[in-house]
Design a protein around this motif. Sequence first.
Motif, short mmCIF file in Angstrom:
data_model
loop_
_atom_site.label_atom_id
_atom_site.label_comp_id
_atom_site.label_asym_id
_atom_site.label_seq_id
_atom_site.Cartn_x
_atom_site.Cartn_y
_atom_site.Cartn_z
N ASP A 27 0.84 -1.19 0.00
CA ASP A 27 0.00 0.00 0.00
C ASP A 27 0.88 1.25 0.00
O ASP A 27 1.25 1.78 1.05
CB ASP A 27 -0.90 -0.05 1.25
N THR A 28 1.27 1.70 -1.19
CA THR A 28 2.13 2.88 -1.32
C THR A 28 1.82 3.55 -2.65
O THR A 28 0.92 3.12 -3.38
CB THR A 28 3.62 2.49 -1.21
N SER A 29 2.54 4.63 -2.95
CA SER A 29 2.31 5.32 -4.23
C SER A 29 3.61 5.96 -4.69
O SER A 29 4.49 6.26 -3.88
CB SER A 29 1.24 6.40 -4.06
N ARG A 36 9.04 11.44 -0.09
CA ARG A 36 9.77 11.13 1.15
C ARG A 36 11.22 10.71 0.90
O ARG A 36 12.04 10.75 1.81
CB ARG A 36 9.10 10.00 1.92
N THR A 37 11.51 10.23 -0.31
CA THR A 37 12.86 9.67 -0.52
C THR A 37 13.57 10.18 -1.77
O THR A 37 14.78 10.09 -1.88
CB THR A 37 12.81 8.13 -0.66
N GLY A 38 12.83 10.62 -2.77
CA GLY A 38 13.43 10.99 -4.07
C GLY A 38 13.59 9.81 -5.01
O GLY A 38 13.92 9.98 -6.18
N ALA A 113 28.33 -2.27 6.88
CA ALA A 113 27.03 -1.84 6.35
C ALA A 113 27.23 -0.81 5.23
O ALA A 113 28.20 -0.89 4.50
CB ALA A 113 26.15 -1.36 7.48
N CYS A 114 26.32 0.16 5.15
CA CYS A 114 26.39 1.10 4.01
C CYS A 114 27.71 1.87 3.94
O CYS A 114 28.21 2.14 2.84
CB CYS A 114 25.21 2.07 4.06
N PRO A 115 28.34 2.24 5.07
CA PRO A 115 29.62 2.93 4.98
C PRO A 115 30.78 2.01 4.59
O PRO A 115 31.95 2.41 4.61
CB PRO A 115 29.85 3.49 6.39
N CYS A 156 10.71 -1.83 1.92
CA CYS A 156 10.96 -2.40 0.57
C CYS A 156 11.08 -1.33 -0.51
O CYS A 156 11.66 -1.58 -1.56
CB CYS A 156 9.90 -3.44 0.21
N ILE A 157 10.58 -0.13 -0.22
CA ILE A 157 10.64 0.94 -1.23
C ILE A 157 12.03 1.56 -1.33
O ILE A 157 12.32 2.27 -2.29
CB ILE A 157 9.64 2.06 -0.88
N LEU A 158 12.88 1.29 -0.33
CA LEU A 158 14.12 2.07 -0.23
C LEU A 158 15.31 1.48 -0.96
O LEU A 158 16.21 2.21 -1.37
CB LEU A 158 14.54 2.21 1.26
N CYS A 189 18.09 0.54 15.80
CA CYS A 189 17.15 1.15 14.84
C CYS A 189 17.38 0.64 13.41
O CYS A 189 16.60 0.99 12.52
CB CYS A 189 17.18 2.67 14.91
N LEU A 190 18.40 -0.18 13.20
CA LEU A 190 18.61 -0.73 11.86
C LEU A 190 19.44 -2.01 11.99
O LEU A 190 20.62 -1.94 12.32
CB LEU A 190 19.36 0.30 10.99
N TYR A 191 18.78 -3.15 11.80
CA TYR A 191 19.54 -4.39 11.93
C TYR A 191 18.94 -5.51 11.09
O TYR A 191 17.79 -5.44 10.64
CB TYR A 191 19.67 -4.82 13.40
N ALA A 215 13.82 1.39 12.15
CA ALA A 215 12.99 2.50 12.65
C ALA A 215 13.38 3.70 11.80
O ALA A 215 14.37 4.40 12.08
CB ALA A 215 13.27 2.73 14.13
N GLY A 216 12.62 3.90 10.74
CA GLY A 216 13.00 4.88 9.70
C GLY A 216 13.27 6.27 10.22
O GLY A 216 14.26 6.90 9.86
N ARG A 217 12.38 6.75 11.10
CA ARG A 217 12.55 8.13 11.60
C ARG A 217 13.84 8.28 12.40
O ARG A 217 14.51 9.31 12.31
CB ARG A 217 11.38 8.51 12.50
N ASP A 218 14.17 7.25 13.22
CA ASP A 218 15.39 7.33 14.02
C ASP A 218 16.62 7.36 13.11
O ASP A 218 17.58 8.10 13.36
CB ASP A 218 15.49 6.12 14.97
N VAL A 219 16.58 6.52 12.06
CA VAL A 219 17.73 6.49 11.13
C VAL A 219 17.84 7.84 10.41
O VAL A 219 18.93 8.38 10.25
CB VAL A 219 17.58 5.34 10.11
N PHE A 220 16.70 8.39 10.05
CA PHE A 220 16.68 9.69 9.37
C PHE A 220 17.32 10.77 10.26
O PHE A 220 18.20 11.52 9.84
CB PHE A 220 15.24 10.05 9.01
N ARG A 221 16.86 10.79 11.53
CA ARG A 221 17.37 11.80 12.47
C ARG A 221 18.87 11.65 12.68
O ARG A 221 19.62 12.63 12.70
CB ARG A 221 16.66 11.67 13.83
N ALA A 253 21.04 7.29 -0.03
CA ALA A 253 19.96 6.63 0.70
C ALA A 253 18.63 7.36 0.50
O ALA A 253 17.60 6.73 0.29
CB ALA A 253 20.28 6.56 2.18
N ASN A 254 18.68 8.69 0.56
CA ASN A 254 17.44 9.45 0.58
C ASN A 254 17.77 10.90 0.18
O ASN A 254 18.67 11.52 0.77
CB ASN A 254 16.86 9.40 2.00
N ALA A 255 17.04 11.44 -0.80
CA ALA A 255 17.31 12.80 -1.28
C ALA A 255 17.13 13.82 -0.16
O ALA A 255 17.86 14.81 -0.08
CB ALA A 255 16.40 13.12 -2.45
#
Length: 324
Positions: A27-29, A36-38, A113-115, A156-158, A189-191, A215-221, A253-255
């Motif tokens: 359920d997304t668009s 939210r991500t670019g 991980a990503c780094p 899954c969108i990321l 928050c990410l594992y 936990a998307g918001r925590d990772v974002f912050r 990761a995110n614009a």
Amino acid sequence: MIGKIIGLGSYLPDKVVTNDDLSRIVDTSDEWICERTGIRERHISDHKVETTSYMAGVAAQRAVADAGIEADTIDLIVAASTTPDTVFPTIACSVQKAVGASESCGCFDVNSACPGWIAAFLTAQSFIESGRARRALVVGAETLSNYVDWTDRGTCILFGDGAGCAVLEASEGDPVRSIMRSSCVRGDCLYCASMKQPDRLDDEEFIKSTYFQMAGRDVFRFAVTEVPKIITDVLNEAGVSSDDIDWFILHQANARIIEATAKKLKMDLSKFPMSLQGTGNTSSASIPSLMDVMKRDGRLVKGQKIVTASFGAGLTWDAAYFEY
Ligand code: COA
């Protein structure tokens, strides 16, 4: 001596999954994901053929061809990945085979991980600075689609799959400046608890433990707080002003994270190239793949001053300043 980048290569799977495709699974668009991500689309591997090792090997072959060097002159291969196909042998060893490097080439993987690609790049730099290697391949390769819960719209969108590689050669030059940081206390928050096992694909509980938890918001912050700080710190350590930097090549990761970083650094967003719109987050593959695109389209030119920075699970984050 320092390791100058003399060749770049990358690989993206043929299969493209658009935001509209995802909106038929969860359920997304397209509108929500773009805002939210670019991200507009990502490449997803055909897992039978496009394994992490396969993609790493093709990216490395392209980088070696770009550098115009003989494979038997490579004396070190460091590969970064969070999604290797097997516990061992390493991806670096499969890259050795793919490019035809000799037995006098040292091969090992790093997982940060990503780094991870920056960690691998700094490791190879240390080998070159100490005289233990003259030519090194630094690879980042991921099949994150294997670890994504395709029923979870929050993750899954990321993500997307891919690989990138840089060839380093010992040269005269100013040392690469770098900072690495980690915070295990914030790691929850990410594992991802387990590695995929081919003989447990019918075990539902086990399969759940192989999915990313975030936990998307925590990772974002975390990202918008720490990335600008570590970039400022690495510039101070190098004694270079942000105005002197040609490109800030950040983890894709995110614009919104990249835009927030540019804003906090008071820098024009045009100095922050982005490829995530067409790739999603490819973890350790994102930075070398973006550099490869920039070299091929003429944006990345010898002598330019580069800051690269990444962040991800651990939590870990790192940054480096170098002259391309
Ligand atoms: N489509 C539509 N709605 C979605 C959605 C999706 N794909 N994913 C989540 N939502 C919903 C949530 O359920 C929530 O609904 P509610 O308000 O009814 O509860 C709402 O959107 C807001 O969710 P939230 O998670 O707070 O959104 P957000 O603005 O924080 O954006 C991320 C979510 C994941 C895009 C964002 O937090 C992010 O990018 N974080 C960093 C992640 C990252 O980069 N990880 C990798 C690091 S290497």
